[in-house]
Scaffold this motif. Structure first.
Motif, mmCIF file in Angstrom:
data_model
loop_
_atom_site.group_PDB
_atom_site.id
_atom_site.type_symbol
_atom_site.label_atom_id
_atom_site.label_comp_id
_atom_site.label_asym_id
_atom_site.label_seq_id
_atom_site.Cartn_x
_atom_site.Cartn_y
_atom_site.Cartn_z
ATOM 1 N N LYS A 177 -24.996 19.911 -28.133
ATOM 2 C CA LYS A 177 -26.098 19.578 -29.039
ATOM 3 C C LYS A 177 -27.361 20.312 -28.634
ATOM 4 O O LYS A 177 -27.734 20.347 -27.462
ATOM 5 C CB LYS A 177 -26.315 18.064 -29.019
ATOM 6 N N GLY A 178 -28.002 20.933 -29.605
ATOM 7 C CA GLY A 178 -29.222 21.684 -29.338
ATOM 8 C C GLY A 178 -28.975 23.134 -28.959
ATOM 9 O O GLY A 178 -29.916 23.931 -28.917
ATOM 10 N N ARG A 179 -27.722 23.482 -28.670
ATOM 11 C CA ARG A 179 -27.391 24.860 -28.297
ATOM 12 C C ARG A 179 -26.497 25.536 -29.323
ATOM 13 O O ARG A 179 -26.567 26.754 -29.511
ATOM 14 C CB ARG A 179 -26.682 24.891 -26.926
ATOM 15 N N PHE A 180 -25.639 24.769 -29.962
ATOM 16 C CA PHE A 180 -24.692 25.306 -30.950
ATOM 17 C C PHE A 180 -25.102 24.849 -32.344
ATOM 18 O O PHE A 180 -25.669 23.766 -32.523
ATOM 19 C CB PHE A 180 -23.280 24.810 -30.668
ATOM 20 N N ALA A 181 -24.769 25.670 -33.336
ATOM 21 C CA ALA A 181 -25.029 25.308 -34.731
ATOM 22 C C ALA A 181 -23.849 25.721 -35.592
ATOM 23 O O ALA A 181 -23.418 26.878 -35.539
ATOM 24 C CB ALA A 181 -26.294 25.976 -35.229
ATOM 25 N N ILE A 182 -23.343 24.780 -36.366
ATOM 26 C CA ILE A 182 -22.225 25.042 -37.269
ATOM 27 C C ILE A 182 -22.765 25.207 -38.681
ATOM 28 O O ILE A 182 -23.712 24.518 -39.083
ATOM 29 C CB ILE A 182 -21.181 23.905 -37.194
ATOM 30 N N SER A 183 -22.178 26.123 -39.426
ATOM 31 C CA SER A 183 -22.573 26.339 -40.810
ATOM 32 C C SER A 183 -21.352 26.791 -41.608
ATOM 33 O O SER A 183 -20.360 27.238 -41.017
ATOM 34 C CB SER A 183 -23.684 27.386 -40.906
ATOM 35 N N ARG A 184 -21.435 26.680 -42.914
ATOM 36 C CA ARG A 184 -20.317 27.110 -43.746
ATOM 37 C C ARG A 184 -20.837 27.763 -45.019
ATOM 38 O O ARG A 184 -21.950 27.482 -45.480
ATOM 39 C CB ARG A 184 -19.394 25.949 -44.091
ATOM 40 N N GLY A 186 -14.877 36.811 -33.317
ATOM 41 C CA GLY A 186 -16.205 36.784 -32.723
ATOM 42 C C GLY A 186 -16.266 36.368 -31.268
ATOM 43 O O GLY A 186 -17.334 36.356 -30.674
ATOM 44 N N GLY A 187 -15.134 36.034 -30.675
ATOM 45 C CA GLY A 187 -15.158 35.679 -29.266
ATOM 46 C C GLY A 187 -15.424 36.882 -28.394
ATOM 47 O O GLY A 187 -15.475 38.022 -28.864
ATOM 48 N N GLY A 188 -15.597 36.627 -27.109
ATOM 49 C CA GLY A 188 -15.839 37.714 -26.174
ATOM 50 C C GLY A 188 -16.372 37.192 -24.865
ATOM 51 O O GLY A 188 -16.314 35.996 -24.587
ATOM 52 N N SER A 189 -16.898 38.116 -24.068
ATOM 53 C CA SER A 189 -17.453 37.779 -22.762
ATOM 54 C C SER A 189 -18.955 37.947 -22.793
ATOM 55 O O SER A 189 -19.464 38.925 -23.354
ATOM 56 C CB SER A 189 -16.841 38.673 -21.688
ATOM 57 N N VAL A 190 -19.657 37.015 -22.182
ATOM 58 C CA VAL A 190 -21.116 37.044 -22.177
ATOM 59 C C VAL A 190 -21.606 36.401 -20.880
ATOM 60 O O VAL A 190 -20.906 35.577 -20.280
ATOM 61 C CB VAL A 190 -21.666 36.300 -23.419
ATOM 62 N N GLN A 191 -22.782 36.788 -20.467
ATOM 63 C CA GLN A 191 -23.379 36.168 -19.278
ATOM 64 C C GLN A 191 -24.040 34.843 -19.651
ATOM 65 O O GLN A 191 -24.434 34.620 -20.805
ATOM 66 C CB GLN A 191 -24.393 37.113 -18.646
ATOM 67 N N ALA A 192 -24.168 33.992 -18.669
ATOM 68 C CA ALA A 192 -24.830 32.709 -18.875
ATOM 69 C C ALA A 192 -26.219 32.919 -19.482
ATOM 70 O O ALA A 192 -26.941 33.832 -19.085
ATOM 71 C CB ALA A 192 -24.937 31.947 -17.565
ATOM 72 N N GLY A 193 -26.537 32.098 -20.440
ATOM 73 C CA GLY A 193 -27.798 32.223 -21.157
ATOM 74 C C GLY A 193 -27.704 33.060 -22.414
ATOM 75 O O GLY A 193 -28.639 33.077 -23.225
ATOM 76 N N GLY A 194 -26.587 33.737 -22.586
ATOM 77 C CA GLY A 194 -26.404 34.596 -23.744
ATOM 78 C C GLY A 194 -25.945 33.840 -24.975
ATOM 79 O O GLY A 194 -25.831 32.603 -24.968
ATOM 80 N N MET A 199 -23.572 30.063 -31.102
ATOM 81 C CA MET A 199 -23.646 29.485 -29.766
ATOM 82 C C MET A 199 -24.761 30.196 -28.994
ATOM 83 O O MET A 199 -24.742 31.427 -28.879
ATOM 84 C CB MET A 199 -22.318 29.645 -29.042
ATOM 85 N N THR A 200 -25.700 29.452 -28.497
ATOM 86 C CA THR A 200 -26.804 29.997 -27.709
ATOM 87 C C THR A 200 -26.871 29.293 -26.366
ATOM 88 O O THR A 200 -26.240 28.254 -26.158
ATOM 89 C CB THR A 200 -28.141 29.831 -28.457
ATOM 90 N N SER A 201 -27.656 29.854 -25.461
ATOM 91 C CA SER A 201 -27.819 29.285 -24.115
ATOM 92 C C SER A 201 -26.474 28.935 -23.506
ATOM 93 O O SER A 201 -26.274 27.843 -22.960
ATOM 94 C CB SER A 201 -28.717 28.037 -24.175
ATOM 95 N N LEU A 202 -25.560 29.867 -23.581
ATOM 96 C CA LEU A 202 -24.200 29.608 -23.130
ATOM 97 C C LEU A 202 -24.152 29.383 -21.627
ATOM 98 O O LEU A 202 -24.919 29.990 -20.857
ATOM 99 C CB LEU A 202 -23.282 30.756 -23.537
ATOM 100 N N LYS A 203 -23.229 28.511 -21.228
ATOM 101 C CA LYS A 203 -23.043 28.146 -19.830
ATOM 102 C C LYS A 203 -21.609 28.471 -19.419
ATOM 103 O O LYS A 203 -20.713 28.509 -20.275
ATOM 104 C CB LYS A 203 -23.283 26.645 -19.650
#
Length: 124
Positions: free
Chosen positions: A65-72, A8-16, A83-87
């Protein structure tokens, strides 16, 4: 032995956003706490997120915190990291890891099993 494989990795612009997934095989998945770590260029491996065996408790590094969420999913034997609001500073190789410990640990050496890692690149 537990085998872990990230995707699931890859390249994304900031905010993606990106969603990483880790598939586990081998021993009983629900016997392990699962964690996500990352290692940026020239940096040490650092803790990102952790989830308890049942999935009822989660813990995050302050930086995500507040941008990423882990689940199983203990039926599918997977652990995900949304991962959201990536920097740009989130750029790193991301690893999933498994530990038989009951209590939360953010120390890489406490995790017994590791995946091969998946690259996440965030451009500004």
């Amino acid at each position: 032995q537990v085998q872990l494989a990230e995707s699931g990795g890859g390249s994304v612009q900031a905010g993606g956003s990106l969603r990483l997934s880790c598939a586990a095989s081998g021993r009983t998945f629900s016997n392990y706490r699962m964690g996500w770590f990352r290692q940026g260029p020239g940096k040490e491996r650092e803790f990102v997120a952790d989830i308890s065996r049942s999935g009822s408790n989660t813990y995050y590094a302050d930086s995500v915190k507040g941008r990423f969420a882990i689940s199983r999913d203990n039926v599918k034997n997977t652990v995900d990291l949304q991962m959201t609001s990536l920097k740009p500073e989130d750029t790193a190789v991301y690893y999933c890891a498994a530990t038989p410990r009951w209590l939360i640990t953010t120390t890489p050496k406490d995790y017994n099993y590791w995946g091969q890692g998946t690259q996440v690149t965030v451009s500004s």
